[in-house]
Design a protein around this motif. Structure first.
Motif, PDB file in Angstrom:
ATOM      1  N   GLU A  81      62.982  48.349  88.207  1.00 37.18           N
ATOM      2  CA  GLU A  81      62.779  49.618  87.505  1.00 37.18           C
ATOM      3  C   GLU A  81      62.421  49.385  86.041  1.00 37.18           C
ATOM      4  OE1 GLU A  81      62.656  52.638  88.576  1.00 37.18           O
ATOM      5  OE2 GLU A  81      63.710  52.730  90.487  1.00 37.18           O
ATOM      6  N   LEU A  82      63.059  48.397  85.415  1.00 40.69           N
ATOM      7  CA  LEU A  82      62.772  48.101  84.018  1.00 40.69           C
ATOM      8  C   LEU A  82      61.330  47.643  83.832  1.00 40.69           C
ATOM      9  CD1 LEU A  82      66.070  46.263  82.997  1.00 40.69           C
ATOM     10  CD2 LEU A  82      65.311  48.496  82.192  1.00 40.69           C
ATOM     11  N   ASN A  83      60.811  46.942  84.801  1.00 40.21           N
ATOM     12  CA  ASN A  83      59.444  46.423  84.707  1.00 40.21           C
ATOM     13  C   ASN A  83      58.409  47.539  84.608  1.00 40.21           C
ATOM     14  OD1 ASN A  83      57.820  43.985  84.671  1.00 40.21           O
ATOM     15  ND2 ASN A  83      57.013  44.682  86.634  1.00 40.21           N
ATOM     16  N   ARG A  84      58.797  48.734  85.032  1.00 38.39           N
ATOM     17  CA  ARG A  84      57.853  49.856  85.032  1.00 38.39           C
ATOM     18  C   ARG A  84      57.490  50.328  83.631  1.00 38.39           C
ATOM     19  NH1 ARG A  84      59.888  54.319  89.268  1.00 38.39           N
ATOM     20  NH2 ARG A  84      57.973  55.283  88.494  1.00 38.39           N
ATOM     21  N   ILE A  85      58.310  50.007  82.642  1.00 34.38           N
ATOM     22  CA  ILE A  85      57.996  50.479  81.290  1.00 34.38           C
ATOM     23  C   ILE A  85      57.197  49.456  80.486  1.00 34.38           C
ATOM     24  CG2 ILE A  85      60.064  51.927  81.281  1.00 34.38           C
ATOM     25  CD1 ILE A  85      61.238  50.002  79.195  1.00 34.38           C
ATOM     26  N   VAL A  86      56.834  48.341  81.093  1.00 33.50           N
ATOM     27  CA  VAL A  86      56.003  47.355  80.397  1.00 33.50           C
ATOM     28  C   VAL A  86      54.573  47.882  80.339  1.00 33.50           C
ATOM     29  CG1 VAL A  86      55.103  44.999  80.411  1.00 33.50           C
ATOM     30  CG2 VAL A  86      57.468  45.447  81.125  1.00 33.50           C
ATOM     31  N   GLY A  87      54.074  48.048  79.116  1.00 30.65           N
ATOM     32  CA  GLY A  87      52.726  48.591  78.950  1.00 30.65           C
ATOM     33  C   GLY A  87      51.667  47.541  78.694  1.00 30.65           C
ATOM     34  N   ASN A  88      51.997  46.497  77.928  1.00 31.10           N
ATOM     35  CA  ASN A  88      51.044  45.444  77.582  1.00 31.10           C
ATOM     36  C   ASN A  88      51.716  44.084  77.642  1.00 31.10           C
ATOM     37  OD1 ASN A  88      48.785  47.218  76.517  1.00 31.10           O
ATOM     38  ND2 ASN A  88      50.397  47.777  75.074  1.00 31.10           N
ATOM     39  N   ILE A  89      50.973  43.095  78.083  1.00 34.91           N
ATOM     40  CA  ILE A  89      51.393  41.699  77.995  1.00 34.91           C
ATOM     41  C   ILE A  89      50.267  40.963  77.285  1.00 34.91           C
ATOM     42  CG2 ILE A  89      52.022  39.608  79.240  1.00 34.91           C
ATOM     43  CD1 ILE A  89      53.078  41.344  81.497  1.00 34.91           C
ATOM     44  N   VAL A  90      50.554  40.452  76.088  1.00 34.75           N
ATOM     45  CA  VAL A  90      49.514  39.872  75.243  1.00 34.75           C
ATOM     46  C   VAL A  90      49.803  38.398  74.995  1.00 34.75           C
ATOM     47  CG1 VAL A  90      48.299  40.026  73.041  1.00 34.75           C
ATOM     48  CG2 VAL A  90      49.186  42.109  74.130  1.00 34.75           C
ATOM     49  N   ASP A  91      48.854  37.562  75.306  1.00 35.38           N
ATOM     50  CA  ASP A  91      48.972  36.131  75.048  1.00 35.38           C
ATOM     51  C   ASP A  91      48.740  35.884  73.555  1.00 35.38           C
ATOM     52  OD1 ASP A  91      49.311  33.443  75.956  1.00 35.38           O
ATOM     53  OD2 ASP A  91      47.165  33.127  75.719  1.00 35.38           O
ATOM     54  N   VAL A  92      49.715  35.299  72.876  1.00 39.72           N
ATOM     55  CA  VAL A  92      49.648  35.112  71.428  1.00 39.72           C
ATOM     56  C   VAL A  92      49.616  33.630  71.088  1.00 39.72           C
ATOM     57  CG1 VAL A  92      50.869  35.463  69.249  1.00 39.72           C
ATOM     58  CG2 VAL A  92      50.780  37.303  70.931  1.00 39.72           C
ATOM     59  N   LYS A  93      48.534  33.211  70.430  1.00 42.34           N
ATOM     60  CA  LYS A  93      48.387  31.829  70.005  1.00 42.34           C
ATOM     61  C   LYS A  93      48.124  31.689  68.509  1.00 42.34           C
ATOM     62  CE  LYS A  93      46.627  30.309  74.504  1.00 42.34           C
ATOM     63  NZ  LYS A  93      45.496  29.684  75.251  1.00 42.34           N
ATOM     64  N   ASN A  94      47.757  32.797  67.857  1.00 42.33           N
ATOM     65  CA  ASN A  94      47.434  32.742  66.435  1.00 42.33           C
ATOM     66  C   ASN A  94      47.685  34.110  65.803  1.00 42.33           C
ATOM     67  OD1 ASN A  94      45.082  34.329  67.097  1.00 42.33           O
ATOM     68  ND2 ASN A  94      44.109  32.430  67.775  1.00 42.33           N
ATOM     69  N   ILE A  95      47.424  34.214  64.511  1.00 48.04           N
ATOM     70  CA  ILE A  95      47.691  35.450  63.783  1.00 48.04           C
ATOM     71  C   ILE A  95      46.809  36.587  64.279  1.00 48.04           C
ATOM     72  CG2 ILE A  95      47.450  36.540  61.514  1.00 48.04           C
ATOM     73  CD1 ILE A  95      48.668  34.067  60.274  1.00 48.04           C
ATOM     74  N   SER A  96      45.575  36.299  64.641  1.00 51.15           N
ATOM     75  CA  SER A  96      44.700  37.345  65.183  1.00 51.15           C
ATOM     76  C   SER A  96      45.300  37.958  66.443  1.00 51.15           C
ATOM     77  CB  SER A  96      43.311  36.768  65.489  1.00 51.15           C
ATOM     78  OG  SER A  96      42.657  36.370  64.303  1.00 51.15           O
ATOM     79  N   ASP A  97      45.892  37.121  67.283  1.00 47.82           N
ATOM     80  CA  ASP A  97      46.543  37.618  68.494  1.00 47.82           C
ATOM     81  C   ASP A  97      47.769  38.473  68.154  1.00 47.82           C
ATOM     82  OD1 ASP A  97      44.723  36.287  70.112  1.00 47.82           O
ATOM     83  OD2 ASP A  97      45.999  34.519  70.357  1.00 47.82           O
ATOM     84  N   MET A  98      48.488  38.119  67.085  1.00 43.54           N
ATOM     85  CA  MET A  98      49.647  38.908  66.667  1.00 43.54           C
ATOM     86  C   MET A  98      49.205  40.313  66.282  1.00 43.54           C
ATOM     87  SD  MET A  98      51.556  36.026  64.331  1.00 43.54           S
ATOM     88  CE  MET A  98      51.633  34.337  64.931  1.00 43.54           C
TER      89      MET A  98
END
Length: 340
Positions: free
Chosen positions: A303-320
């Motif tokens: 049920e908790l997984n349902r509120i995940v909206g985005n998963i972003v791969d972060v490797k640098n400041i631009s990704d942040m």
């Protein structure tokens, strides 16, 4: 050990700084792997806090919701590679009457104290707990937020009478959703009622017994206890409705954050003998209870997984920056895969 810290120096701008991580007996070094963006982080990122607050708090590494893997542990309690959840509240004293998250001497990460946007985070061993095997790390990343709801429900048990036949939650956002899940898992026989503005969001509360628009609450509605998870300008109307429908000597738990003072109908509070109490943040015992709920209730994690909206791969400041901008566009939780 040399460490890289990614601090917010001004709204929308991160800069790299370096620090030294001590290899000491009372230190556990954790490499973050999954970080979750909170509304409080966004307020700093967007510059929505008052200017004097920003001047006082920045520069600062954001994020207080996250998990990681142990790199080194001077206490001998953890093994290298072990997945752990990091507890952002750090107390420096013990008090028999005041919980650690309410002590004025405690420090809280990403609130005037560097958060988890680092290559390595030095934690006190008592601020780290193992994540149960098999738990989705994406969900585990926002355990801190779930623990806030757990803390509020545990406080309800402390302050309320024992009649828990009907419990209501005002708020159809993430906090209301999480608090509802905790209530339903801790008290499965209790009837849960959720009240909100957005019908689409209310449809996600499939675990609730009934959901209502705040403009269509039945005249015969009554509740034993209630939780306010609205905050901001909407909290006044929510608290008024809660006071109207709550049974005498019930409890009202206030969780929503409001920047401005909120008017409360004290006449009816007195007439009904109500208890109003606030809940903020959480402590290590709340984290333990939350992880126990995960382990014993696999459906809760789903049920908790349902509120995940985005998963972003972060490797640098631009990704942040990309992760924070994506988070602005969705009501769900944004998880950064911290692949630095």
């Amino acid at each position: 050990m040399l460490n890289t810290v990614y601090r917010l120096v001004a709204p929308g701008r991160f800069e790299v700084e370096f620090s030294d991580v001590p290899l000491e007996e009372n230190v556990t070094i954790v490499r973050p792997t999954h970080l979750s963006i909170c509304h409080a982080d966004q307020r700093y990122y967007q510059g929505l806090r008052p200017q004097d607050v920003l001047r006082q708090k920045l520069p600062m590494a954001l994020i207080h919701e996250g998990i990681g893997e142990v790199v080194w542990d001077g206490s001998g309690k953890f093994k290298p590679g072990q997945r752990v959840v990091m507890i952002p509240n750090t107390p420096f004293e013990e008090n028999s009457y005041i919980a650690e998250n309410y002590l004025r001497t405690s420090k809280f990460r990403s609130s005037g104290y560097d958060g988890y946007m680092q290559d390595m985070v030095d934690m006190r061993p008592d601020r780290v707990l193992p994540v149960p095997d098999g738990i989705d790390p994406v969900v585990a990343a926002f355990t801190e937020l779930v623990s806030v709801s757990t803390h509020a429900v545990r406080r309800m048990k402390k302050f309320s009478h024992t009649k828990l036949e009907r419990i209501g939650i005002w708020g159809d956002g993430n906090l209301g959703y999480l608090t509802g899940l905790v209530v339903k898992n801790m008290f499965p026989d209790t009837k849960l009622f959720v009240f909100g503005l957005n019908r689409n969001k209310l449809a996600d509360f499939s675990f609730a017994d009934e959901v209502y628009s705040v403009s269509e609450i039945p005249d015969d509605m009554w509740l034993d206890q209630a939780f306010e998870c609205v905050g901001s300008e909407g909290s006044r109307a929510a608290i008024d409705q809660m006071i109207d429908v709550i049974e005498p000597e019930g409890t009202l738990s206030l969780l929503g954050v409001s920047e401005n003072p909120v008017g409360i109908n004290t006449r009816m509070v007195l007439e009904k003998g109500l208890i109003l109490y606030g809940s903020s943040r959480s402590g290590v015992d709340d984290f333990r209870e939350t992880l126990k709920l995960y382990d014993e209730n696999p459906e809760l994690v789903s049920e908790l997984n349902r509120i995940v909206g985005n998963i972003v791969d972060v490797k640098n400041i631009s990704d942040m920056n990309r992760a924070f901008e994506a988070d602005r566009q969705t009501p769900g939780k944004t998880i950064m895969l911290w692949n630095k």
